[in-house]
Write an enzyme that holds these catalytic residues in place. Structure first.
Site, short mmCIF file in Angstrom:
data_model
loop_
_atom_site.label_atom_id
_atom_site.label_comp_id
_atom_site.label_asym_id
_atom_site.label_seq_id
_atom_site.Cartn_x
_atom_site.Cartn_y
_atom_site.Cartn_z
N VAL A 89 4.42 3.21 4.24
CA VAL A 89 5.61 3.11 5.08
C VAL A 89 5.19 2.83 6.51
O VAL A 89 4.34 3.53 7.07
CB VAL A 89 6.45 4.40 5.01
CG1 VAL A 89 7.69 4.28 5.90
CG2 VAL A 89 6.88 4.69 3.57
N LEU A 108 3.22 4.89 9.11
CA LEU A 108 3.85 6.22 9.17
C LEU A 108 3.38 7.12 8.04
O LEU A 108 3.32 8.34 8.19
CB LEU A 108 5.37 6.08 9.12
CG LEU A 108 6.03 5.29 10.25
CD1 LEU A 108 7.54 5.19 10.02
CD2 LEU A 108 5.74 5.93 11.60
N GLY A 109 3.06 6.53 6.89
CA GLY A 109 2.63 7.34 5.75
C GLY A 109 2.19 6.45 4.61
O GLY A 109 2.55 5.27 4.54
N ASP A 118 10.86 13.50 -8.64
CA ASP A 118 9.71 13.75 -7.76
C ASP A 118 10.15 14.53 -6.52
O ASP A 118 9.82 14.19 -5.39
CB ASP A 118 9.04 12.43 -7.35
CG ASP A 118 7.62 12.64 -6.81
OD1 ASP A 118 7.07 13.75 -7.01
OD2 ASP A 118 7.08 11.71 -6.18
N THR A 132 2.03 4.40 -4.44
CA THR A 132 2.52 3.06 -4.78
C THR A 132 2.90 2.22 -3.58
O THR A 132 3.09 1.00 -3.71
CB THR A 132 3.76 3.17 -5.69
OG1 THR A 132 4.79 3.90 -5.00
CG2 THR A 132 3.42 3.89 -6.98
N GLY A 179 1.51 6.43 0.29
CA GLY A 179 1.65 7.09 -1.00
C GLY A 179 0.89 6.36 -2.08
O GLY A 179 0.13 5.42 -1.79
#
Length: 577
Positions: free
Chosen positions: A21, A13-14, A132, A18, A16
């Site tokens: 997902v 899904l995504g 963030d 670190t 980043g």
């Protein structure tokens, strides 16, 4: 296919810095969840994971992403956080849509802020600083009633703060970094501590949502010329809310929201003040609470829409629910520069004359059904000028980016055409309201003349009253709107095809040429439509002037009738002498 104890997953899904997902399917009940799988098992990462889990378990709120469990991935033993699945993307995805290139609409903005405010209040309650805040960390879902709901996510860098704690660590995303953290990350190791980085990030994000772009950018673009960008952040005058690099490498400070943003004039001024306050860089952690209070004060008020046919302006005021008509008139006086005594306000074709009523009287008031403001004075400001839209010229090099720019401009022009259709309806309703008032007052005079047999006495005076001129509202605005709407849909469909890379270079050039023609035609239609709007407003002003003069004559005639009635009632014959 990856697995943990309770889940299988392979749909990304995504991704980043670190973690990644995935969409995970439960081995127990086949329900879908979001699985945050961390990239490594280093000691630093384990500490970050424990921090995120600890904070999320404290928070149970509709506007904060929910955590259900923590597991380990088979074979790699990487940590997996099991969270609720939100399949409608992020706030960033929404901002990247062509229709939002110039920012959110007022209604959409307030819906977003209602959710963000609600989530931030819980963080404040537990003394948590997110560190963030940015659009990609605001997740979006749709409830069973079709309402958008936004949720705060990604608490990996969040921290529980004491009163004396200051932040020094380089965490966050570059475009949203507090100037002190930006300095330490890219300019110099020396840096002062910051008590609360969320206020700055929130101010930048708020500007991004309202305008469609991030403030304080150099000509080189994102993450370029960081030295100049730091100068923008650190030397910012307190009144500035954005900055641009000029051709001579100087800094041009922006103190107002751009005219391309979709907010009403009242809301523009409110949010300019809010953004300025959030961008204060002193160690004052009260700015977030001040922001929450100010936005709550907007969200808790009743919105009242007012349309002025003589200028074509539609304005929304935000008032307390128990505010009375005189207070509303004071607000109108400030916004439209029309004194209270010179205001005629109509609702549902009836003039509002009672000063004791509250604004709750306007039960069905919306932008589609606003109050109508007719001013008795004959001095007008210039109509709202939206001609700047024709100055936004698409220029991207790739056909896909060029198509997105054309789509954005077409959407904005389409909206303007839609406003014109609606506003012409409002002008027509204003004509009907004034005609109805004039007719009812004349009929009242006729009843008095008939009841007191005054026909012969008033026959000379009645000649001073003339029939109102007719007002003809001829426009092709609906046709223009529908045509532009169809073109906008065509460009959206083309964007989807361009994303699939199914065209060769020759076809791409043809598509680009076609897009350019679409843009030029829409721009020309917009210019013609704007001139038509000015013409209609001018004609309405002339008609209104004549109608108000006639209404004044009728009211003077009524005064004359009352004098004649008084004379007749006091005559000896009437009194029986």
């Amino acid at each position: 296919m990856f697995e943990s104890k309770s889940f299988k997953y392979d749909v990304l899904l995504g991704r980043g810095a670190t973690a990644s997902v995935y969409k995970g399917i439960s081995k127990v009940d086949s329900q879908c969840y979001a699985l945050k799988v961390f990239n490594s098992n280093s000691s630093f990462m384990k500490k970050s994971i424990q921090n995120e889990i600890s904070i999320l378990r404290k928070l149970n709120h509709e506007n904060i992403v929910r955590i259900f469990a923590v597991e380990s991935e088979f074979f790699s033993d990487r940590a997996v956080i099991v969270m609720e699945l939100l399949e409608h993307g992020t706030l960033l995805n929404q901002l990247q849509k062509p229709k939002n290139k110039f920012g959110f609409s007022e209604r959409k903005l307030l819906g977003l802020l209602k959710d963000i405010n609600s989530g931030l209040k819980i963080l404040r309650q537990f003394k948590i600083v997110h560190r963030d805040i940015k659009p990609s960390n605001i997740l979006r879902t749709i409830d069973v009633n079709g309402r958008e709901i936004y949720k705060l996510s990604d608490f990996g860098t969040a921290k529980i703060m004491d009163e004396d704690t200051e932040l020094y660590s380089i965490v966050g995303t570059e475009e949203y970094l507090h100037p002190a953290i930006f300095r330490k990350a890219f300019i110099s190791d020396e840096s002062s501590g910051v008590k609360d980085t969320d206020s700055w990030s929130l101010g930048i994000m708020l500007y991004h949502v309202i305008t469609g772009h991030i403030p304080f950018q150099t000509q080189a673009g994102y993450r370029r010329n960081r030295q100049l960008r730091y100068e923008m952040l650190s030397k910012r005058p307190t009144s500035a809310i954005s900055a641009n690099e000029t051709e001579s490498d100087a800094i041009s400070w922006e103190r107002e929201l751009p005219e391309t943003c979709k907010l009403s004039s009242i809301m523009k001024r409110k949010f300019e003040k809010i953004i300025r306050r959030l961008l204060i860089t002193s160690n004052d952690n009260a700015s977030i609470q001040e922001y929450l209070d100010k936005v709550d004060s907007i969200l808790n008020k009743r919105d009242i829409s007012i349309f002025q046919p003589s200028t074509g302006r539609l304005v929304t005021c935000y008032l307390d629910y128990n505010a009375k008509i005189p207070y509303l008139k004071d607000k109108i006086a400030k916004e439209f520069n029309v004194r209270s005594d010179d205001q005629m306000i109509f609702f549902n074709f009836i003039e509002v004359t009672s000063d004791s009523s509250t604004i709750s009287y306007f039960t069905s008031n919306t932008k589609k059904k606003p109050l109508l403001l007719i001013e008795k004075c004959l001095i007008y400001p210039e109509p709202d000028d939206s001609s700047y839209l024709t100055e936004i010229v698409p220029s991207s090099t790739t056909t896909l980016s060029y198509a997105k720019e054309v789509c954005s401009v077409l959407h904005r022009i389409k909206k303007e055409f839609k406003y014109n259709v609606r506003n012409y309806d409002h002008i027509y309703h204003a004509v009907c309201a004034l005609n109805s008032l004039t007719l009812s007052e004349m009929r009242a005079c006729e009843e008095l003349i008939k009841n007191f047999e005054l026909s012969e006495i008033v026959k000379d005076e009645v000649q001073k009253i003339h029939n109102c001129k007719t007002f003809s509202l001829e426009t092709n605005s609906i046709k223009v709107y529908k045509s532009t709407k169809a073109q906008y849909k065509d460009v959206k469909d083309l964007i989807d095809k361009l994303k699939s890379n199914e065209f060769d270079n020759k076809t791409l050039n043809q598509k680009r040429s076609s897009l350019k023609t679409m843009y030029e035609n829409a721009s020309l239609r917009f210019q013609n439509s704007y001139q038509e709007k000015l013409k209609i407003i001018k004609e309405f002003r002339e008609w209104k002037k004549d109608t108000l003069n006639n209404l004044k004559a009728i009211r003077e005639f009524r005064g004359f009738i009352f004098k004649q009635i008084k004379k007749k009632m006091s005559s000896p014959k009437i009194n029986g002498f």
